[in-house]
Motif scaffolding. Structure first.
Motif, PDB file in Angstrom:
ATOM      1  N   GLY A 112      13.758 -39.158  75.250  1.00  0.00           N
ATOM      2  CA  GLY A 112      12.707 -38.645  76.111  1.00  0.00           C
ATOM      3  C   GLY A 112      11.629 -39.660  76.420  1.00  0.00           C
ATOM      4  N   LEU A 113      11.249 -40.469  75.427  1.00  0.00           N
ATOM      5  CA  LEU A 113      10.193 -41.463  75.643  1.00  0.00           C
ATOM      6  C   LEU A 113      10.710 -42.710  76.337  1.00  0.00           C
ATOM      7  N   SER A 114      12.026 -42.815  76.543  1.00  0.00           N
ATOM      8  CA  SER A 114      12.613 -43.954  77.249  1.00  0.00           C
ATOM      9  C   SER A 114      12.814 -43.676  78.735  1.00  0.00           C
ATOM     10  N   ARG A 115      12.552 -42.476  79.173  1.00  0.00           N
ATOM     11  CA  ARG A 115      12.736 -42.123  80.578  1.00  0.00           C
ATOM     12  C   ARG A 115      11.576 -42.652  81.422  1.00  0.00           C
ATOM     13  N   GLN A 168       9.899 -40.931  83.623  1.00  0.00           N
ATOM     14  CA  GLN A 168       8.915 -39.888  83.345  1.00  0.00           C
ATOM     15  C   GLN A 168       9.147 -39.453  81.903  1.00  0.00           C
ATOM     16  N   LYS A 169       8.300 -39.916  81.015  1.00  0.00           N
ATOM     17  CA  LYS A 169       8.477 -39.583  79.608  1.00  0.00           C
ATOM     18  C   LYS A 169       8.444 -38.064  79.426  1.00  0.00           C
ATOM     19  N   PHE A 196       7.121 -47.758  72.111  1.00  0.00           N
ATOM     20  CA  PHE A 196       7.091 -47.254  73.480  1.00  0.00           C
ATOM     21  C   PHE A 196       5.740 -47.585  74.108  1.00  0.00           C
ATOM     22  N   PHE A 208       2.776 -47.257  76.903  1.00  0.00           N
ATOM     23  CA  PHE A 208       2.144 -46.274  77.781  1.00  0.00           C
ATOM     24  C   PHE A 208       1.094 -46.979  78.625  1.00  0.00           C
ATOM     25  N   GLU A 255      -0.576 -42.489  82.065  1.00  0.00           N
ATOM     26  CA  GLU A 255       0.838 -42.105  82.007  1.00  0.00           C
ATOM     27  C   GLU A 255       0.990 -40.840  81.156  1.00  0.00           C
ATOM     28  N   ILE A 274       3.416 -37.644  79.185  1.00  0.00           N
ATOM     29  CA  ILE A 274       4.637 -37.103  78.584  1.00  0.00           C
ATOM     30  C   ILE A 274       4.737 -35.659  79.058  1.00  0.00           C
TER      31      ILE A 274
END
Length: 329
Positions: free
Chosen positions: A34-37, A39-40, A278, A280, A284, A286
């Protein structure tokens, strides 16, 4: 929130159908992905550790959060009509049962119910709720099933021959993308079988201010609920999130007819989770959950695309929430 990407009014609890090590690895894999997308995003099913569940229960009592009390009001006022549409001597299957608060309101009017089948991913919570219900209603046959309702599962063979009805309150249907919601209703149809009935709670489109207040209350309880997801990552996955460096945001997107909840980075920063880092940018976000809102007509159309015949709808006087009766022919 599922599985439950928003506020399902009976708060779910953390998964306990897998070994702790397996669940932790799945949690870590989901966070990494999820954090690699671009749009986190984080799955809202991870909101509900013990603290998250307590915070959600507090949310349902807030003056801004109308869904819980409004749906209960509909069940209280229209319970006899709703019950009259369900077949006599049926097995009632509640998908994602959670607590039995709303179920008990409906049971007051189901004098001929043959069996109640709560379905939930948390075996421990499910057992405690089933035992409490049996203690209060010893004449009711209760057959809990530990299962993820977003996947096919079998009902107990002891229910063979009984008419089937489904119960899906809390506007949990809004926690799924519309195509996923349609698929979910199809799955419920396969599980319940031909001739089954369904009672579904659906939150309605309304003015933006009311919707956004419901997900961003003045007391900051929903913000704490959202930020608790980062606390859980810190505790369980060796995360290094600074909670003061993130803020809660809830916004209604009218083009998609959904509320979105986000965690917004206050500044440019790097965050470690386990062995991963990750980045940010300032501002930005999540994306932590979405909650789709329907009109009566758009939900009716979705249910019919999924193979259900729409029978009737009940709403509150202000038109905030709706409860729908469906039948599978």
């Amino acid at each position: 929130m599922t599985i439950k990407p928003t506020f399902p009014d009976a708060a779910p609890v953390a998964l306990d159908t897998a070994a702790p090590e397996t669940a932790a690895l799945a949690f870590l894999d989901d966070v990494r992905a999820g954090l690699s997308r671009p749009q986190k995003a984080l799955s809202p099913k991870y909101f509900y550790d013990a603290a998250g569940s307590d915070l959600f229960e507090a949310i349902t009592r807030l003056p801004e959060y109308y869904p819980t009390r409004t749906e209960i009001g509909i069940l209280d006022r229209s319970g006899p009509e709703i019950a009259a549409l369900l077949p006599a001597h049926a097995a009632l299957v509640e998908f994602g049962s959670g607590s039995t608060v709303k179920l008990r309101r409906l049971l007051e009017h189901l004098d001929t119910l043959a069996a109640y089948v709560p379905v939930d991913v948390s075996g421990t919570f499910l057992k405690s709720q089933a035992e409490a219900l049996k203690a209060d209603l010893p004449q009711l046959r209760v057959e809990p099933v530990v299962a993820d309702f977003t996947r096919d599962f079998d009902l107990p063979q002891s229910l063979d021959g009984l008419p089937r009805a489904g119960f899906f309150p809390g506007s949990t249907i809004g926690n799924f993308e519309p195509a996923e919601a349609e698929g979910l209703l199809r799955r419920f149809g396969r599980i319940l079988g031909e001739g089954a009935h369904m009672i579904v709670g659906v939150d309605l489109v309304k003015d933006t201010a009311t919707l956004e207040r419901a997900y961003d209350d003045a007391a900051g309880v929903t913000a704490a609920f959202n930020l608790n997801l980062l606390t859980r990552i810190n505790r369980e996955l060796a995360g290094r999130f600074d909670l003061d460096a993130f803020t809660h945001r809830a916004v209604f997107d009218p083009s998609a007819s959904r509320i979105e909840m986000h965690l917004v980075s206050r500044n440019a920063q790097d965050v470690r989770v386990g062995s991963d880092t990750f980045a940010f940018a300032e501002g930005e976000t999540i994306h932590t959950e979405s909650s789709y809102k329907y009109t009566v007509a758009t939900f009716q159309a979705l249910a019919e695309r999924a193979g259900w015949t729409w029978l009737k709808v009940w709403t509150d006087p202000q038109g905030l929430f709706s409860v729908h009766a469906l039948r599978l022919d």
